[in-house]
Design a protein around this motif. Structure first.
Motif, PDB file in Angstrom:
ATOM      1  N   PRO A 131      -5.736  -7.618   2.936  1.00 34.98           N
ATOM      2  CA  PRO A 131      -7.129  -7.227   2.764  1.00 34.98           C
ATOM      3  C   PRO A 131      -7.684  -6.579   4.028  1.00 34.98           C
ATOM      4  N   GLY A 132      -8.720  -5.808   3.864  1.00 36.85           N
ATOM      5  CA  GLY A 132      -9.366  -5.190   5.008  1.00 36.85           C
ATOM      6  C   GLY A 132      -9.560  -3.710   4.787  1.00 36.85           C
ATOM      7  N   TYR A 133     -10.045  -3.055   5.797  1.00 39.42           N
ATOM      8  CA  TYR A 133     -10.371  -1.643   5.706  1.00 39.42           C
ATOM      9  C   TYR A 133      -9.737  -0.879   6.847  1.00 39.42           C
ATOM     10  N   PHE A 134      -9.506   0.398   6.608  1.00 44.45           N
ATOM     11  CA  PHE A 134      -9.135   1.327   7.665  1.00 44.45           C
ATOM     12  C   PHE A 134     -10.369   2.173   7.933  1.00 44.45           C
ATOM     13  N   TYR A 135     -10.615   2.435   9.207  1.00 42.05           N
ATOM     14  CA  TYR A 135     -11.758   3.246   9.600  1.00 42.05           C
ATOM     15  C   TYR A 135     -11.269   4.452  10.391  1.00 42.05           C
ATOM     16  N   THR A 136     -11.990   5.566  10.242  1.00 44.92           N
ATOM     17  CA  THR A 136     -11.705   6.733  11.076  1.00 44.92           C
ATOM     18  C   THR A 136     -12.393   6.528  12.419  1.00 44.92           C
TER      19      THR A 136
ATOM     20  N   VAL B 165     -15.204   4.600   6.436  1.00 42.86           N
ATOM     21  CA  VAL B 165     -14.213   3.740   5.785  1.00 42.86           C
ATOM     22  C   VAL B 165     -13.306   4.621   4.931  1.00 42.86           C
ATOM     23  N   ILE B 166     -12.010   4.454   5.083  1.00 43.51           N
ATOM     24  CA  ILE B 166     -11.043   5.198   4.270  1.00 43.51           C
ATOM     25  C   ILE B 166     -10.981   4.551   2.894  1.00 43.51           C
ATOM     26  N   LYS B 167     -10.954   5.373   1.859  1.00 42.53           N
ATOM     27  CA  LYS B 167     -10.962   4.875   0.480  1.00 42.53           C
ATOM     28  C   LYS B 167      -9.826   3.883   0.250  1.00 42.53           C
TER      29      LYS B 167
ATOM     30  N   PRO C 222       0.965  16.679  -4.918  1.00 40.44           N
ATOM     31  CA  PRO C 222      -0.212  17.249  -4.233  1.00 40.44           C
ATOM     32  C   PRO C 222      -1.334  16.218  -4.056  1.00 40.44           C
ATOM     33  N   LEU C 223      -1.841  16.172  -2.849  1.00 39.86           N
ATOM     34  CA  LEU C 223      -3.002  15.351  -2.512  1.00 39.86           C
ATOM     35  C   LEU C 223      -4.091  16.272  -1.986  1.00 39.86           C
ATOM     36  N   LYS C 224      -5.331  15.815  -2.069  1.00 40.78           N
ATOM     37  CA  LYS C 224      -6.406  16.556  -1.422  1.00 40.78           C
ATOM     38  C   LYS C 224      -6.144  16.522   0.076  1.00 40.78           C
ATOM     39  N   PRO C 225      -6.460  17.601   0.799  1.00 38.93           N
ATOM     40  CA  PRO C 225      -6.228  17.602   2.253  1.00 38.93           C
ATOM     41  C   PRO C 225      -6.863  16.402   2.960  1.00 38.93           C
ATOM     42  N   SER C 226      -8.059  16.001   2.526  1.00 33.67           N
ATOM     43  CA  SER C 226      -8.725  14.853   3.164  1.00 33.67           C
ATOM     44  C   SER C 226      -7.969  13.549   2.891  1.00 33.67           C
ATOM     45  N   GLU C 227      -7.401  13.421   1.696  1.00 33.79           N
ATOM     46  CA  GLU C 227      -6.628  12.219   1.366  1.00 33.79           C
ATOM     47  C   GLU C 227      -5.347  12.156   2.186  1.00 33.79           C
ATOM     48  N   GLU C 228      -4.680  13.304   2.327  1.00 33.65           N
ATOM     49  CA  GLU C 228      -3.450  13.340   3.118  1.00 33.65           C
ATOM     50  C   GLU C 228      -3.737  13.002   4.581  1.00 33.65           C
ATOM     51  N   GLU C 229      -4.826  13.545   5.101  1.00 32.46           N
ATOM     52  CA  GLU C 229      -5.205  13.255   6.487  1.00 32.46           C
ATOM     53  C   GLU C 229      -5.517  11.774   6.666  1.00 32.46           C
TER      54      GLU C 229
ATOM     55  N   LEU D  65      -4.423   9.312   4.787  1.00 30.72           N
ATOM     56  CA  LEU D  65      -3.167   8.594   4.601  1.00 30.72           C
ATOM     57  C   LEU D  65      -2.370   8.578   5.905  1.00 30.72           C
ATOM     58  N   GLU D  66      -2.303   9.724   6.579  1.00 34.44           N
ATOM     59  CA  GLU D  66      -1.590   9.808   7.855  1.00 34.44           C
ATOM     60  C   GLU D  66      -2.272   8.958   8.932  1.00 34.44           C
ATOM     61  N   LEU D  67      -3.608   8.910   8.905  1.00 36.55           N
ATOM     62  CA  LEU D  67      -4.331   8.050   9.857  1.00 36.55           C
ATOM     63  C   LEU D  67      -3.980   6.578   9.639  1.00 36.55           C
ATOM     64  N   CYS D  68      -3.967   6.163   8.382  1.00 40.38           N
ATOM     65  CA  CYS D  68      -3.604   4.771   8.062  1.00 40.38           C
ATOM     66  C   CYS D  68      -2.180   4.468   8.520  1.00 40.38           C
ATOM     67  N   LEU D  69      -1.262   5.400   8.253  1.00 41.35           N
ATOM     68  CA  LEU D  69       0.137   5.187   8.620  1.00 41.35           C
ATOM     69  C   LEU D  69       0.337   5.217  10.131  1.00 41.35           C
ATOM     70  N   ALA D  70      -0.485   5.967  10.838  1.00 40.14           N
ATOM     71  CA  ALA D  70      -0.432   5.940  12.301  1.00 40.14           C
ATOM     72  C   ALA D  70      -0.858   4.566  12.808  1.00 40.14           C
ATOM     73  N   THR D  71      -1.897   4.020  12.202  1.00 35.37           N
ATOM     74  CA  THR D  71      -2.351   2.685  12.578  1.00 35.37           C
ATOM     75  C   THR D  71      -1.284   1.642  12.265  1.00 35.37           C
ATOM     76  N   LEU D  72      -0.680   1.734  11.087  1.00 37.75           N
ATOM     77  CA  LEU D  72       0.343   0.772  10.689  1.00 37.75           C
ATOM     78  C   LEU D  72       1.608   0.887  11.538  1.00 37.75           C
ATOM     79  N   SER D  73       1.846   2.054  12.131  1.00 40.41           N
ATOM     80  CA  SER D  73       3.036   2.201  12.978  1.00 40.41           C
ATOM     81  C   SER D  73       2.984   1.259  14.174  1.00 40.41           C
ATOM     82  N   THR D  74       1.783   0.841  14.552  1.00 41.32           N
ATOM     83  CA  THR D  74       1.682  -0.100  15.676  1.00 41.32           C
ATOM     84  C   THR D  74       2.316  -1.449  15.337  1.00 41.32           C
ATOM     85  N   ALA D  75       2.374  -1.783  14.049  1.00 40.53           N
ATOM     86  CA  ALA D  75       3.044  -3.022  13.645  1.00 40.53           C
ATOM     87  C   ALA D  75       4.536  -2.953  13.947  1.00 40.53           C
TER      88      ALA D  75
END
Length: 157
Positions: free
Chosen positions: A46-51, A56-58, A111-118, A120-130
């Motif tokens: 649970p929780g949120y990702f923030y830019t 808040v990321i959807k 295909p994803l919307k450009p904002s969704e792809e961006e 998604l990459e932000l979330c995955l960058a954050t998760l890479s710290t794990a």
């Protein structure tokens, strides 16, 4: 100096934890604090990702990120068991391997919307710290070939 921008999660959610109190004071915990492994409906944490601007990321995008991260984490763990120890190549970094898989998995989504792809990459960058936390090193210096070579000790986390 180092500037910490915030916690990824809170361990020990209680009134004796100053980070917990600060998050509660600023209404960052939601209506009810959920305990990992006990009381949430979905499989993802649970929780949120923030830019960086505080948006808040959807939830559907963050759920996609969790699913992709779990797949990649498993592939990183299994990499060691699928190599020949006689000819092991430790030159491929965990960072390189991770981001190659991220790119591949995002392309496979279609295909994803450009904002969704961006996002998604932000979330995955954050998760890479794990991964870096588990490897106890910077992903650039950690070898994917050795990442899955450690054994976890039994017991509760």
């Amino acid at each position: 100096g180092v500037l910490e921008m915030g916690a990824q999660w809170l361990h020990g959610g209680c009134h004796g934890n100053s980070m917990y109190n600060l998050a509660a004071l600023n209404n960052l915990l939601g209506e009810k604090v959920k305990v990992l492994g006990h009381d949430w409906e979905k499989e993802n944490m649970p929780g949120y990702f923030y830019t960086s601007s505080g948006r808040v990321i959807k939830e559907d995008v963050s759920d996609m990120a969790w699913d992709i991260f779990e797949e990649i984490n498993n592939e990183c763990q299994e990499y060691y068991s699928n190599i020949n120890l006689e000819t092991i190549d430790t030159s491929v970094s965990l960072k390189q391997f991770y981001w190659e898989l991220v790119k591949e998995k995002i392309e496979n989504l279609g295909p994803l919307k450009p904002s969704e792809e961006e996002d998604l990459e932000l979330c995955l960058a954050t998760l890479s710290t794990a991964l870096a936390e588990y490897a106890c090193d910077d992903l650039e210096r950690a070898s994917v070939a050795l990442f899955g070579s450690s054994r976890e000790l039994p017991g509760e986390m």
